[in-house]
Enzyme design. Structure first.
Site, PDB file in Angstrom:
ATOM      1  N   LYS A  13       6.131   0.364   2.273  1.00  0.00           N
ATOM      2  CA  LYS A  13       6.351   0.862   3.635  1.00  0.00           C
ATOM      3  C   LYS A  13       7.844   0.737   4.011  1.00  0.00           C
ATOM      4  O   LYS A  13       8.616   0.086   3.287  1.00  0.00           O
ATOM      5  CB  LYS A  13       5.456   0.084   4.601  1.00  0.00           C
ATOM      6  N   TYR A  53      -3.371   8.250   8.150  1.00  0.00           N
ATOM      7  CA  TYR A  53      -3.968   7.166   8.932  1.00  0.00           C
ATOM      8  C   TYR A  53      -5.014   7.686   9.918  1.00  0.00           C
ATOM      9  O   TYR A  53      -5.323   7.002  10.901  1.00  0.00           O
ATOM     10  CB  TYR A  53      -2.876   6.375   9.657  1.00  0.00           C
ATOM     11  N   ARG A  89      -5.582  -3.758  -4.771  1.00  0.00           N
ATOM     12  CA  ARG A  89      -5.866  -4.354  -3.448  1.00  0.00           C
ATOM     13  C   ARG A  89      -5.861  -5.879  -3.528  1.00  0.00           C
ATOM     14  O   ARG A  89      -5.406  -6.550  -2.601  1.00  0.00           O
ATOM     15  CB  ARG A  89      -7.215  -3.862  -2.909  1.00  0.00           C
ATOM     16  N   THR A  95      -5.094  -7.417   5.080  1.00  0.00           N
ATOM     17  CA  THR A  95      -4.306  -6.570   5.980  1.00  0.00           C
ATOM     18  C   THR A  95      -3.268  -7.395   6.745  1.00  0.00           C
ATOM     19  O   THR A  95      -2.114  -6.991   6.885  1.00  0.00           O
ATOM     20  CB  THR A  95      -5.248  -5.833   6.959  1.00  0.00           C
ATOM     21  N   ASN A 116       3.617  -5.097   7.263  1.00  0.00           N
ATOM     22  CA  ASN A 116       2.988  -5.797   6.129  1.00  0.00           C
ATOM     23  C   ASN A 116       3.382  -5.217   4.773  1.00  0.00           C
ATOM     24  O   ASN A 116       2.659  -5.345   3.791  1.00  0.00           O
ATOM     25  CB  ASN A 116       1.475  -5.877   6.320  1.00  0.00           C
ATOM     26  N   HIS A 119       1.258  -0.401   1.459  1.00  0.00           N
ATOM     27  CA  HIS A 119      -0.055   0.239   1.621  1.00  0.00           C
ATOM     28  C   HIS A 119      -0.679   0.410   0.243  1.00  0.00           C
ATOM     29  O   HIS A 119       0.023   0.697  -0.727  1.00  0.00           O
ATOM     30  CB  HIS A 119       0.078   1.623   2.264  1.00  0.00           C
ATOM     31  N   GLU A 132      -5.768  10.183  -1.074  1.00  0.00           N
ATOM     32  CA  GLU A 132      -4.399   9.816  -0.716  1.00  0.00           C
ATOM     33  C   GLU A 132      -3.402  10.298  -1.775  1.00  0.00           C
ATOM     34  O   GLU A 132      -2.304  10.748  -1.426  1.00  0.00           O
ATOM     35  CB  GLU A 132      -4.311   8.297  -0.517  1.00  0.00           C
TER      36      GLU A 132
HETATM   37  P1  IDP Z   1      -4.888  -1.936   5.153  1.00  0.00           P
HETATM   38  O1  IDP Z   1      -3.461  -1.449   5.144  1.00  0.00           O
HETATM   39  O2  IDP Z   1      -5.003  -3.351   4.643  1.00  0.00           O
HETATM   40  O3  IDP Z   1      -5.834  -0.990   4.461  1.00  0.00           O
HETATM   41  P2  IDP Z   1      -6.025  -0.968   7.664  1.00  0.00           P
HETATM   42  O4  IDP Z   1      -7.071  -1.686   8.465  1.00  0.00           O
HETATM   43  O5  IDP Z   1      -6.415   0.266   6.934  1.00  0.00           O
HETATM   44  O6  IDP Z   1      -5.348  -2.034   6.688  1.00  0.00           O
HETATM   45  O7  IDP Z   1      -4.837  -0.643   8.682  1.00  0.00           O
HETATM   46  C1  IDP Z   1      -3.779   0.203   8.280  1.00  0.00           C
HETATM   47  C2  IDP Z   1      -2.473  -0.400   8.731  1.00  0.00           C
HETATM   48  O8  IDP Z   1      -2.435  -0.424  10.168  1.00  0.00           O
HETATM   49  C3  IDP Z   1      -2.250  -1.856   8.330  1.00  0.00           C
HETATM   50  O9  IDP Z   1      -1.720  -1.979   7.028  1.00  0.00           O
HETATM   51  C4  IDP Z   1      -1.263  -2.333   9.388  1.00  0.00           C
HETATM   52  O10 IDP Z   1       0.059  -1.901   9.058  1.00  0.00           O
HETATM   53  C5  IDP Z   1      -1.718  -1.565  10.604  1.00  0.00           C
HETATM   54  N1  IDP Z   1      -2.620  -2.360  11.419  1.00  0.00           N
HETATM   55  C6  IDP Z   1      -3.929  -2.610  11.182  1.00  0.00           C
HETATM   56  N2  IDP Z   1      -4.464  -3.366  12.152  1.00  0.00           N
HETATM   57  C7  IDP Z   1      -3.463  -3.588  13.043  1.00  0.00           C
HETATM   58  C8  IDP Z   1      -3.382  -4.296  14.276  1.00  0.00           C
HETATM   59  O11 IDP Z   1      -4.347  -4.891  14.764  1.00  0.00           O
HETATM   60  N3  IDP Z   1      -2.167  -4.302  14.900  1.00  0.00           N
HETATM   61  C9  IDP Z   1      -1.080  -3.649  14.396  1.00  0.00           C
HETATM   62  N4  IDP Z   1      -1.114  -2.965  13.237  1.00  0.00           N
HETATM   63  C10 IDP Z   1      -2.282  -2.933  12.566  1.00  0.00           C
HETATM   64 MG    MG Z   2      -6.670   0.840   4.947  1.00  0.00          MG
END
Ligand code: IDP
Ligand code: MG
Length: 159
Positions: A13, A53, A89, A95, A116, A119, A132
């Site tokens: 990212k 997304y 993963r 996450t 984080n 992705h 994707e």
């Molecule tokens: P993932 O990246 O582990 O698959 P997802 O639930 O698919 O997680 O969420 C996508 C992205 O959205 C996360 O990687 C993070 O950057 C962001 N995200 C998810 N939940 C939150 C939140 O509660 N607050 C802010 N950003 C979030």
């Molecule tokens: Mg996800």
């Protein structure tokens, strides 16, 4: 070799690119024995961000997520190997970096849920990897080749 050829989509990212973590992250997947079949530095536009997304469109963090993911270049990749989506993963972590074990990418390089670092396609979302890959790469951008180390990575590979 059919069960060694699962492909998964991974992306450093904008925060990871800015922090100089592309090389470190690529190294981890190389070290694991996975095969890099595609990679490019690119800027995600608003439309691609919404498609990628889309499942989070209703979430309160969606606008911030789109703003962040379009804020600078990302490094998009396709990695191939046995059970690649699930294995990647597990290397990525949870996450939320705060919930991620040390040794995982988010557990080693992140502190903040919104930043984080990486992705990776969700292994619990059937077909997310192929979907994707298709969003980010044309077929002719993916390399079809044998990695000579495969014979040592996989017990049942041919020498
Ligand atoms: P993932 O990246 O582990 O698959 P997802 O639930 O698919 O997680 O969420 C996508 C992205 O959205 C996360 O990687 C993070 O950057 C962001 N995200 C998810 N939940 C939150 C939140 O509660 N607050 C802010 N950003 C979030
Ligand atoms: Mg996800």
């Amino acid at each position: 070799m059919s069960h060694h050829d699962e492909r998964t989509f991974v992306m450093v990212k904008p925060d990871g690119v800015q922090r100089g973590l592309i090389g470190e992250i690529v190294s981890r997947f190389e070290d694991r024995g996975l095969k890099l079949v595609g990679g490019k530095l690119m800027r995600i536009d608003e439309e691609l961000a919404h498609e990628h997304y889309g499942e989070h469109a209703d979430k309160p963090f969606f606008d911030g997520l789109v703003e962040f993911i379009t804020s600078g270049p990302v490094f998009a990749m396709v990695w191939e190997g046995a059970d690649a989506t699930r294995q990647v993963r597990s290397m990525v972590g949870e996450t939320d970096p705060a919930e991620s074990a040390p040794g995982t990418i988010r557990g080693d390089f992140g502190l903040d849920l919104g930043h984080n670092v990486i992705h990776a396609s969700d292994h619990e979302d059937e077909g997310a990897n192929e979907r994707e890959i298709g969003l980010f790469f044309d077929e002719d951008e993916l390399a079809d080749y044998d990695l000579d180390t495969a014979a040592w990575v996989y017990e049942d590979a041919e020498h």
